[in-house]
Design a protein around this motif. Structure first.
Motif, PDB file in Angstrom:
ATOM      1  N   GLY A 341       0.794  -1.215   0.000  1.00 50.96           N
ATOM      2  CA  GLY A 341       0.000   0.000   0.000  1.00 50.96           C
ATOM      3  C   GLY A 341       0.829   1.269   0.000  1.00 50.96           C
ATOM      4  N   ALA A 342       2.139   1.173   0.212  1.00 52.21           N
ATOM      5  CA  ALA A 342       2.979   2.364   0.171  1.00 52.21           C
ATOM      6  C   ALA A 342       3.094   2.840  -1.277  1.00 52.21           C
ATOM      7  CB  ALA A 342       4.361   2.062   0.738  1.00 52.21           C
ATOM      8  N   PRO A 343       2.762   4.091  -1.550  1.00 54.15           N
ATOM      9  CA  PRO A 343       2.781   4.563  -2.942  1.00 54.15           C
ATOM     10  C   PRO A 343       4.150   4.446  -3.611  1.00 54.15           C
ATOM     11  CG  PRO A 343       1.566   6.091  -1.549  1.00 54.15           C
ATOM     12  CD  PRO A 343       2.224   5.111  -0.631  1.00 54.15           C
ATOM     13  N   LEU A 344       5.232   4.628  -2.847  1.00 51.66           N
ATOM     14  CA  LEU A 344       6.542   4.611  -3.471  1.00 51.66           C
ATOM     15  C   LEU A 344       6.883   3.237  -4.036  1.00 51.66           C
ATOM     16  CD1 LEU A 344       8.997   6.212  -4.254  1.00 51.66           C
ATOM     17  CD2 LEU A 344       9.982   5.786  -1.993  1.00 51.66           C
ATOM     18  N   GLN A 345       6.546   2.181  -3.291  1.00 50.94           N
ATOM     19  CA  GLN A 345       6.845   0.852  -3.823  1.00 50.94           C
ATOM     20  C   GLN A 345       6.003   0.544  -5.055  1.00 50.94           C
ATOM     21  OE1 GLN A 345       4.734  -2.036  -3.657  1.00 50.94           O
ATOM     22  NE2 GLN A 345       3.021  -0.922  -2.721  1.00 50.94           N
ATOM     23  N   ARG A 346       4.790   1.111  -5.141  1.00 54.84           N
ATOM     24  CA  ARG A 346       3.982   0.926  -6.348  1.00 54.84           C
ATOM     25  C   ARG A 346       4.629   1.629  -7.537  1.00 54.84           C
ATOM     26  NH1 ARG A 346       0.153   4.337  -8.075  1.00 54.84           N
ATOM     27  NH2 ARG A 346      -0.247   5.166  -5.990  1.00 54.84           N
ATOM     28  N   HIS A 347       5.075   2.866  -7.346  1.00 57.19           N
ATOM     29  CA  HIS A 347       5.768   3.571  -8.433  1.00 57.19           C
ATOM     30  C   HIS A 347       7.029   2.816  -8.849  1.00 57.19           C
ATOM     31  CE1 HIS A 347       3.219   7.063  -8.554  1.00 57.19           C
ATOM     32  NE2 HIS A 347       3.441   7.387  -7.303  1.00 57.19           N
ATOM     33  N   TRP A 348       7.730   2.247  -7.872  1.00 60.30           N
ATOM     34  CA  TRP A 348       8.963   1.503  -8.169  1.00 60.30           C
ATOM     35  C   TRP A 348       8.660   0.278  -9.023  1.00 60.30           C
ATOM     36  CZ3 TRP A 348      10.629  -3.434  -6.428  1.00 60.30           C
ATOM     37  CH2 TRP A 348      11.979  -3.723  -6.670  1.00 60.30           C
ATOM     38  N   ARG A 349       7.634  -0.478  -8.650  1.00 56.61           N
ATOM     39  CA  ARG A 349       7.256  -1.653  -9.438  1.00 56.61           C
ATOM     40  C   ARG A 349       6.766  -1.248 -10.823  1.00 56.61           C
ATOM     41  NH1 ARG A 349       2.970  -3.639  -7.813  1.00 56.61           N
ATOM     42  NH2 ARG A 349       2.450  -2.457  -5.936  1.00 56.61           N
ATOM     43  N   ASP A 350       5.975  -0.193 -10.853  1.00 58.20           N
ATOM     44  CA  ASP A 350       5.381   0.230 -12.122  1.00 58.20           C
ATOM     45  C   ASP A 350       6.424   0.709 -13.121  1.00 58.20           C
ATOM     46  OD1 ASP A 350       2.872  -0.382 -11.207  1.00 58.20           O
ATOM     47  OD2 ASP A 350       2.251   1.691 -10.840  1.00 58.20           O
ATOM     48  N   VAL A 351       7.399   1.498 -12.654  1.00 58.16           N
ATOM     49  CA  VAL A 351       8.374   2.031 -13.595  1.00 58.16           C
ATOM     50  C   VAL A 351       9.251   0.919 -14.161  1.00 58.16           C
ATOM     51  CG1 VAL A 351      10.287   2.578 -12.005  1.00 58.16           C
ATOM     52  CG2 VAL A 351       9.882   4.026 -14.002  1.00 58.16           C
ATOM     53  N   HIS A 352       9.535  -0.100 -13.357  1.00 54.63           N
ATOM     54  CA  HIS A 352      10.313  -1.227 -13.867  1.00 54.63           C
ATOM     55  C   HIS A 352       9.521  -2.004 -14.921  1.00 54.63           C
ATOM     56  CE1 HIS A 352      14.166  -1.619 -11.699  1.00 54.63           C
ATOM     57  NE2 HIS A 352      13.577  -0.850 -10.796  1.00 54.63           N
ATOM     58  N   THR A 353       8.241  -2.205 -14.680  1.00 53.37           N
ATOM     59  CA  THR A 353       7.427  -2.937 -15.649  1.00 53.37           C
ATOM     60  C   THR A 353       7.258  -2.141 -16.931  1.00 53.37           C
ATOM     61  OG1 THR A 353       6.235  -4.116 -13.902  1.00 53.37           O
ATOM     62  CG2 THR A 353       5.160  -3.972 -16.040  1.00 53.37           C
ATOM     63  N   ALA A 354       7.004  -0.860 -16.816  1.00 55.92           N
ATOM     64  CA  ALA A 354       6.849  -0.029 -18.011  1.00 55.92           C
ATOM     65  C   ALA A 354       8.126  -0.011 -18.840  1.00 55.92           C
ATOM     66  CB  ALA A 354       6.456   1.394 -17.612  1.00 55.92           C
ATOM     67  N   ALA A 355       9.257   0.195 -18.171  1.00 57.35           N
ATOM     68  CA  ALA A 355      10.537   0.270 -18.877  1.00 57.35           C
ATOM     69  C   ALA A 355      10.957  -1.081 -19.446  1.00 57.35           C
ATOM     70  CB  ALA A 355      11.621   0.797 -17.944  1.00 57.35           C
ATOM     71  N   GLY A 356      10.355  -2.160 -18.960  1.00 57.70           N
ATOM     72  CA  GLY A 356      10.686  -3.486 -19.463  1.00 57.70           C
ATOM     73  C   GLY A 356      10.022  -3.831 -20.782  1.00 57.70           C
ATOM     74  N   HIS A 357       9.177  -2.946 -21.300  1.00 55.81           N
ATOM     75  CA  HIS A 357       8.536  -3.221 -22.582  1.00 55.81           C
ATOM     76  C   HIS A 357       9.587  -3.356 -23.676  1.00 55.81           C
ATOM     77  CE1 HIS A 357       5.959  -2.818 -26.109  1.00 55.81           C
ATOM     78  NE2 HIS A 357       4.925  -3.069 -25.320  1.00 55.81           N
ATOM     79  N   VAL A 358       9.368  -4.282 -24.582  1.00 58.50           N
ATOM     80  CA  VAL A 358      10.352  -4.591 -25.617  1.00 58.50           C
ATOM     81  C   VAL A 358      10.692  -3.369 -26.466  1.00 58.50           C
ATOM     82  CG1 VAL A 358       8.587  -5.375 -27.256  1.00 58.50           C
ATOM     83  CG2 VAL A 358      10.938  -6.231 -27.454  1.00 58.50           C
ATOM     84  N   VAL A 359       9.746  -2.471 -26.660  1.00 59.75           N
ATOM     85  CA  VAL A 359       9.998  -1.291 -27.481  1.00 59.75           C
ATOM     86  C   VAL A 359      11.038  -0.371 -26.836  1.00 59.75           C
ATOM     87  CG1 VAL A 359       8.916   0.820 -28.400  1.00 59.75           C
ATOM     88  CG2 VAL A 359       7.753  -1.363 -28.597  1.00 59.75           C
ATOM     89  N   LEU A 360      11.179  -0.458 -25.500  1.00 63.11           N
ATOM     90  CA  LEU A 360      12.098   0.409 -24.779  1.00 63.11           C
ATOM     91  C   LEU A 360      13.434  -0.262 -24.465  1.00 63.11           C
ATOM     92  CD1 LEU A 360       9.570   2.098 -22.320  1.00 63.11           C
ATOM     93  CD2 LEU A 360      10.469   2.995 -24.490  1.00 63.11           C
ATOM     94  N   ALA A 361      13.701  -1.409 -25.052  1.00 62.73           N
ATOM     95  CA  ALA A 361      14.991  -2.074 -24.850  1.00 62.73           C
ATOM     96  C   ALA A 361      16.101  -1.228 -25.463  1.00 62.73           C
ATOM     97  CB  ALA A 361      14.970  -3.463 -25.480  1.00 62.73           C
ATOM     98  N   PHE A 362      17.131  -0.936 -24.676  1.00 69.10           N
ATOM     99  CA  PHE A 362      18.134   0.021 -25.140  1.00 69.10           C
ATOM    100  C   PHE A 362      19.082  -0.561 -26.188  1.00 69.10           C
ATOM    101  CE2 PHE A 362      22.010   2.553 -25.033  1.00 69.10           C
ATOM    102  CZ  PHE A 362      21.471   3.824 -25.173  1.00 69.10           C
ATOM    103  N   ASP A 363      19.523  -1.794 -26.034  1.00 68.85           N
ATOM    104  CA  ASP A 363      20.528  -2.344 -26.958  1.00 68.85           C
ATOM    105  C   ASP A 363      20.062  -2.339 -28.416  1.00 68.85           C
ATOM    106  OD1 ASP A 363      22.252  -2.632 -24.874  1.00 68.85           O
ATOM    107  OD2 ASP A 363      22.119  -4.815 -24.737  1.00 68.85           O
ATOM    108  N   PRO A 364      18.848  -2.822 -28.733  1.00 69.93           N
ATOM    109  CA  PRO A 364      18.402  -2.751 -30.133  1.00 69.93           C
ATOM    110  C   PRO A 364      18.281  -1.313 -30.628  1.00 69.93           C
ATOM    111  CG  PRO A 364      17.052  -4.289 -28.878  1.00 69.93           C
ATOM    112  CD  PRO A 364      17.891  -3.556 -27.882  1.00 69.93           C
ATOM    113  N   ALA A 365      17.824  -0.416 -29.737  1.00 70.48           N
ATOM    114  CA  ALA A 365      17.708   0.991 -30.131  1.00 70.48           C
ATOM    115  C   ALA A 365      19.085   1.587 -30.411  1.00 70.48           C
ATOM    116  CB  ALA A 365      16.996   1.778 -29.036  1.00 70.48           C
ATOM    117  N   ALA A 366      20.056   1.231 -29.587  1.00 70.98           N
ATOM    118  CA  ALA A 366      21.415   1.731 -29.779  1.00 70.98           C
ATOM    119  C   ALA A 366      22.011   1.213 -31.082  1.00 70.98           C
ATOM    120  CB  ALA A 366      22.291   1.316 -28.600  1.00 70.98           C
ATOM    121  N   GLU A 367      21.790  -0.048 -31.365  1.00 75.39           N
ATOM    122  CA  GLU A 367      22.326  -0.639 -32.595  1.00 75.39           C
ATOM    123  C   GLU A 367      21.716   0.017 -33.822  1.00 75.39           C
ATOM    124  OE1 GLU A 367      22.764  -5.010 -34.785  1.00 75.39           O
ATOM    125  OE2 GLU A 367      21.846  -4.857 -32.793  1.00 75.39           O
ATOM    126  N   ALA A 368      20.389   0.254 -33.787  1.00 72.79           N
ATOM    127  CA  ALA A 368      19.721   0.886 -34.919  1.00 72.79           C
ATOM    128  C   ALA A 368      20.230   2.306 -35.128  1.00 72.79           C
ATOM    129  CB  ALA A 368      18.208   0.900 -34.689  1.00 72.79           C
TER     130      ALA A 368
END
Length: 378
Positions: A341-368
């Motif tokens: 229920g602590a808001p900070l841990q929710r933001h922490w979990r959420d930002v990791h899940t959002a950033a884990g989307h395949v479109v946001l993977a850095f290595d393929p973006a860097a290579e392109a």
């Protein structure tokens, strides 16, 4: 220390003006969305009432033909209250933009009842489509379709079974597909990103278009900039914007709940807390600047091949910066932030899940980006 959902006095689009009220509602419903693993009907209605679905709809069908800059601003504001609701808002706008690539008759069908049709989607070509005399027979299962339980239409991608296979998008009306409750993610639980299954669904030609059309850029008869940019120039933006909102929300929570514990006798923060605040807020500001450049380039149609790959790099890097900032804030908050229920841990979990989307993977973006950069110099 004064902290709150960010505000702006500058004039903006409909969704920018509505975003602050939506953010307040999002914050109020965040816990119930987590518990239910989907947004409530009221939350989805708030997203639609704010104008997210109509943001990129062509004006011919009473849409706003809005800008990417406005979407970025509005989504990041909503994300401070609830990343899941921001994700829903962002994808709702993005999928309506993609639906504008349908033939004219298909667009008229989707927006026959107005521009606030809720369209969800699956971009991976996981289905199969067989040609018939007057259309297509489409089958397949697509996981991770956000807000699918509330959808009016679904835009899914399938590979044709022709001699030369092609990836095509198909618009499926509610009732022609089923959803399976498969969303059990650690973060962004409220997105309700369940699986969609279609079995031999007939789709008329006017409800389908070739994926390469979307990748290349201009939609048929497109006049607005939002319907002329290639997908890869903006696709990362709709996923990175909620992550930016989550990071801003985490910073606000930390400033309100953690920072006061480190106030020195002189009234300032202790050196260690000041470092946390400065580095995290700086990374969040840097992420915002990167995403603003992506949006500005798209709105001005500055979408060369190099700019497109740079935009992909910028979105991936912005997501990494958002994660870094929230990680630091979370680590400095202590065990209080780890409680259910602590808001900070929710933001922490959420930002990791959002950033884990395949479109946001850095290595393929860097290579392109690197390949395009050196190709241009060659």
């Amino acid at each position: 220390m004064q902290t709150s959902v960010a505000s702006s006095t500058a004039p903006g689009s409909r969704i920018e003006e509505a975003a602050f009220d939506v953010a307040k509602f999002a914050s109020q419903q965040a816990e119930s969305a987590e518990r239910d693993r989907r947004l409530s009907a009221e939350a989805v209605e708030a997203v639609l009432d704010a104008g997210f679905a109509r943001h990129f709809v062509p004006r011919r069908w009473a849409g706003d033909e809005g800008t990417f800059a406005s979407l970025l601003q509005a989504v990041s504001v909503v994300g401070q209250g609830c990343t899941s609701m921001a994700w829903a808002a962002s994808l709702t706008a993005s999928l309506s933009r993609m639906a504008a690539y349908l033939p004219q008759q298909g667009r008229a069908t989707l927006w026959a009842d107005g521009p606030d049709t809720l369209i969800v989607g699956a971009l991976m070509p996981l289905g199969r489509a067989r040609r018939t005399d007057d259309g297509w027979q489409v089958s397949g299962t697509w996981p991770y379709v956000s807000v699918v339980d509330h959808a009016d239409w679904a835009l899914v991608c399938a590979v044709t079974t022709e001699t030369v296979p092609r990836a095509r998008f198909f618009a499926l009306p509610r009732g022609s597909f089923r959803t399976d409750d498969t969303w059990t993610s650690m973060g962004m639980r409220g997105t309700g990103s369940n699986s969609l299954t279609a079995q031999e669904v007939w789709v008329a030609d006017h409800l389908s278009f070739d994926r390469d059309t979307l990748v290349a850029g201009p939609a048929e008869g497109a006049e607005a900039a939002c319907h002329r940019v290639p997908l890869k120039a903006v696709n990362g933006l709709c996923f990175a914007a909620p992550a930016l909102g989550a990071a801003r929300g985490a910073l606000a929570v930390w400033s309100e709940t953690t920072a006061p514990r480190f106030v020195s006798s002189s009234g300032g923060l202790s050196p260690s807390a000041a470092t946390v605040l400065a580095r995290s807020s700086g990374e969040i500001d840097a992420a915002a600047l990167l995403l603003e450049r992506v949006a500005r380039a798209a709105d001005q149609e500055e979408v060369s091949a190099l700019t497109t790959t740079r935009s992909g790099r910028d979105c991936a890097l912005a997501a990494e910066l958002a994660v870094s900032a929230v990680d630091r804030l979370f680590a400095a908050a202590g065990t209080r932030a780890h409680q259910d229920g602590a808001p900070l841990q929710r933001h922490w979990r959420d930002v990791h899940t959002a950033a884990g989307h395949v479109v946001l993977a850095f290595d393929p973006a860097a290579e392109a980006y690197a390949s395009q950069l050196f190709a241009g110099e060659g």
